[in-house]
Write an enzyme that holds these catalytic residues in place. Structure first.
Site, short mmCIF file in Angstrom:
data_model
loop_
_atom_site.label_atom_id
_atom_site.label_comp_id
_atom_site.label_asym_id
_atom_site.label_seq_id
_atom_site.Cartn_x
_atom_site.Cartn_y
_atom_site.Cartn_z
N GLY A 54 -27.66 -43.22 -38.16
CA GLY A 54 -28.71 -42.33 -38.05
C GLY A 54 -28.77 -41.57 -39.19
N SER A 55 -29.45 -40.11 -38.69
CA SER A 55 -29.74 -39.26 -39.78
C SER A 55 -28.38 -38.47 -40.30
CB SER A 55 -30.64 -38.21 -39.36
OG SER A 55 -30.03 -37.58 -37.97
N GLY A 92 -25.27 -37.06 -37.99
CA GLY A 92 -24.05 -37.72 -38.45
C GLY A 92 -23.36 -36.34 -38.30
N GLU A 116 -22.96 -43.91 -40.87
CA GLU A 116 -23.75 -44.73 -41.45
C GLU A 116 -24.96 -43.89 -41.65
OE1 GLU A 116 -23.22 -47.25 -43.41
OE2 GLU A 116 -21.20 -47.99 -42.59
N GLU A 165 -35.18 -37.44 -47.74
CA GLU A 165 -35.55 -38.77 -47.16
C GLU A 165 -36.73 -38.57 -46.25
OE1 GLU A 165 -32.89 -40.30 -43.95
OE2 GLU A 165 -32.94 -42.26 -44.91
P1 NAD Z 1 -31.33 -40.13 -35.62
O1 NAD Z 1 -30.05 -39.28 -36.11
O2 NAD Z 1 -32.46 -39.37 -34.96
O3 NAD Z 1 -30.76 -40.88 -34.27
C1 NAD Z 1 -29.98 -41.87 -34.38
C2 NAD Z 1 -29.27 -42.09 -32.92
O4 NAD Z 1 -28.33 -41.00 -32.61
C3 NAD Z 1 -30.24 -42.09 -31.76
O5 NAD Z 1 -29.53 -42.96 -30.78
C4 NAD Z 1 -30.15 -40.66 -31.17
O6 NAD Z 1 -30.80 -40.72 -29.99
C5 NAD Z 1 -28.59 -40.28 -31.42
N1 NAD Z 1 -28.21 -38.95 -31.46
C6 NAD Z 1 -29.43 -38.02 -32.26
N2 NAD Z 1 -28.77 -36.86 -32.07
C7 NAD Z 1 -27.36 -37.06 -31.34
C8 NAD Z 1 -26.48 -36.37 -31.04
N3 NAD Z 1 -26.43 -34.98 -31.42
N4 NAD Z 1 -25.29 -36.56 -30.51
C9 NAD Z 1 -25.28 -37.86 -30.48
N5 NAD Z 1 -26.35 -38.94 -30.74
C10 NAD Z 1 -27.25 -38.56 -31.08
O7 NAD Z 1 -31.89 -40.87 -36.42
P2 NAD Z 1 -33.10 -42.28 -36.40
O8 NAD Z 1 -34.39 -41.37 -36.72
O9 NAD Z 1 -33.03 -42.89 -35.11
O10 NAD Z 1 -32.94 -43.15 -37.63
C11 NAD Z 1 -33.14 -42.97 -38.95
C12 NAD Z 1 -32.09 -42.45 -39.78
O11 NAD Z 1 -30.93 -43.42 -39.55
C13 NAD Z 1 -32.33 -42.31 -41.09
O12 NAD Z 1 -31.66 -41.14 -41.57
C14 NAD Z 1 -32.08 -43.50 -41.82
O13 NAD Z 1 -31.43 -43.55 -43.11
C15 NAD Z 1 -30.56 -43.84 -41.01
N6 NAD Z 1 -30.02 -45.10 -41.07
C16 NAD Z 1 -28.91 -45.30 -41.68
C17 NAD Z 1 -28.65 -46.77 -41.86
C18 NAD Z 1 -27.20 -46.73 -42.62
O14 NAD Z 1 -26.49 -47.97 -42.59
N7 NAD Z 1 -26.80 -46.08 -43.45
C19 NAD Z 1 -29.20 -47.83 -41.09
C20 NAD Z 1 -30.26 -47.52 -40.34
C21 NAD Z 1 -31.02 -46.24 -40.40
#
Ligand code: NAD
Length: 505
Positions: free
Chosen positions: A241-242, A246, A263, A394
């Site tokens: 995720g973001s 992370g 990731e 990003e």
């Molecule tokens: P996000 O971080 O908002 O959410 C990702 C997941 O984490 C979701 O299931 C969300 O509900 C959960 N989450 C959010 N806050 C949390 C917390 N405090 N504790 C635990 N879980 C939590 O990201 P998104 O908008 O779903 O995805 C986009 C991001 O993901 C972009 O930054 C993208 O670059 C990244 N991404 C990275 C990869 C990689 O392999 N490097 C692959 C795909 C996406």
């Protein structure tokens, strides 16, 4: 079970209710609350009603996973692999149906959702095979009559937390190797794509995964994800995720000394040198910038181009972008679908405003593309500089920045100038320059004469710098994130032998 809903625009609609999967049973959330999954191409279309879970649901899921661990860990690895393989084969049989559903829930065009499902199939087959691979090695001892070996052992309960942009591929990259290695899992998918996540869990259930080995809890990051990562029974966390989320999770995991694979975000670059095959580079840039509406972690949001070919490159890219049809990804003539939700749409447009303020030159797009869904035109800015926010942050949408440079060294300096390091590419026909770039690019993945997207599951995937914390998914290292090493010494000499002291004579 289905529910009648009234959408924001006052339309009444029927939608199926989906449940959590805990301890082998499909159950409603103890919160009594729900949320909806919408079609980003038709924002009035409610695809399903999901459980808005709370801490009680997370607790129940962790408890179920914890109870199932001992039985699952002792199930022979090849038998675990058979179940994963069966799941992959079911996905393969249902590929078209799953791809269609994914296009409806996530927005990307059918060809791309087919690719997403294919990655899950590939990962399932690959992970299943790992069940019959060596899970350790024997190593010579310095002493006589002593046997030394290593063995991979599972972590225990693992939390898999995933984003929405690869709603089947990314969960498969985590869940298949995690269960293959003998762990039990609590899966928290993104709230924009919970239905496709539910389908994956249904398929693993159908494939014969015992109750409790995989548990699904839908809901927000704050209500579900946070509780999950804090629980002491959760031994490992695999998060995609973001970078912001992370980092937050890393603080909790660090404090509790948990295994954590991250990731995170990217700001990927394609470098185009003056000797490059320009039409090939334009093809690659178009695909990497606007595939999945720019919502790939590996999307190319920076195009670093030698000044000698920059005008030609930008003109060709603009011409190609102008021909792209934006619309519902289910329609065969659509080139680019919507972005995932309203917040994403606003964010992409905000960056258009930021780009203009920073005096980047808008070459194409920069505006919304219809109100039926969350559509944005493919957007190209030129005259980019590395100190611009557009070049550093990003955007995660169909927006890319052409950045002119004078030579390879400047191109590499610009390419390496962000906090991220996931994927980079170079287009050149000069072998020496290609190898120099391969060496100097600060990036987990490097492509030569190919765009920044296109990972294959049999190779490690992940990034350097703030894109992660050093772990890799998939490839030969797929089990590393989900296992510990146990080192075992067996002394059959019948006497006390002291390592480093006795000589072994
Ligand atoms: P996000 O971080 O908002 O959410 C990702 C997941 O984490 C979701 O299931 C969300 O509900 C959960 N989450 C959010 N806050 C949390 C917390 N405090 N504790 C635990 N879980 C939590 O990201 P998104 O908008 O779903 O995805 C986009 C991001 O993901 C972009 O930054 C993208 O670059 C990244 N991404 C990275 C990869 C990689 O392999 N490097 C692959 C795909 C996406």
């Amino acid at each position: 079970m289905s529910q009648t809903m009234t959408t924001e625009r006052g339309k009444r609609t029927e939608a199926k209710t989906y449940k959590n999967y805990i301890g082998g049973r499909w159950v409603e959330s103890k919160s009594g609350k729900t949320f909806t999954s919408l079609n980003p191409a038709h924002k009035d279309q409610v695809l399903g009603v999901m459980q808005a879970s709370n801490a009680d649901d997370v607790n129940a899921a962790i408890e179920a996973a914890h109870k199932a661990f001992s039985g699952w860990r002792h199930t022979p690895a090849p038998a675990r692999g058979e179940i994963v393989l069966k799941a992959a084969l079911i996905i393969e049989q249902r590929k078209d149906e799953l791809a269609r559903l994914m296009t409806q829930e996530m927005g990307k065009v059918l060809k791309e959702t087919g690719g997403d499902v294919q990655e899950a199939i590939d990962m399932g087959k690959y992970a299943a095979g790992l069940g019959r691979h060596p899970h350790g090695e024997t190593v010579p001892s310095e002493l006589r009559n002593k046997w030394c070996m290593t063995e991979r052992v599972p972590l225990g309960v693992v939390a898999c937390i995933t984003p929405w942009n690869f709603p089947m591929a990314i969960p498969s990259w985590k869940i298949f190797p995690a269960v293959m290695a003998g762990n039990t899992v609590v899966f928290k998918p993104a709230s924009d794509t919970p239905i496709i996540a539910t389908k994956l869990v249904e398929i693993l259930e159908e494939a014969g995964l015992p109750g409790g080995v995989l548990n699904l809890v839908t809901g927000s990051g704050a209500d579900v994800g946070d509780v999950l990562v804090k629980d002491p029974r959760v031994q490992g966390i695999s998060f995609t995720g973001s970078t912001a989320a992370g980092r937050h999770i890393a603080e909790i995991a660090g404090h509790n000394l948990k295994r954590l694979g991250l990731e995170l975000g990217g700001k990927n670059a394609i470098v185009v040198l003056d000797d490059a095959d320009l039409p090939l580079a334009v093809d690659g840039a178009l695909w990497a910038a606007f595939g999945t509406s720019g919502q790939r972690c590996t999307a190319a949001s920076r195009l670093i181009v030698d000044k000698k070919v920059e005008k030609d490159f930008t003109d060709q890219l603009q011409e190609r972008a102008a021909k792209m049809k934006v619309g519902d990804g289910l329609q065969p003539d659509t080139d680019m679908g919507p972005v995932i939700n309203e917040a994403a749409l606003k964010k992409v447009h905000e960056y258009t405003e930021i780009g203009k303020k920073e005096h980047a030159r808008l070459v194409h797009g920069g505006d919304f593309a219809g109100s039926e869904g969350w559509f944005y035109r493919p957007t190209i800015f030129a005259d980019g500089r590395k100190d611009m926010r557009m070049a550093q942050e990003e955007i995660f949408g169909p927006s890319t920045l052409v950045m002119p440079v004078s030579n390879l060294e400047e191109a590499l300096d610009v390419a390496n100038s962000t906090q991220y390091g996931l994927s980079m590419s170079i287009y050149t026909n000069d072998l020496r320059k290609a190898f120099h770039a391969m060496e100097e690019m600060q990036s987990g993945i490097v492509y030569v004469n190919a765009p920044t997207i296109g990972a294959e599951i049999q190779l490690p995937f992940g990034g350097v710098k703030n894109t992660g914390n050093g772990h890799r998914e998939a490839g030969t290292v797929a089990l590393d994130e989900f296992t510990e090493w146990k080192t075992i010494y067996v002394d059959y000499s019948g006497r006390l032998q002291k390592a480093q002291i006795d000589t072994g004579e």
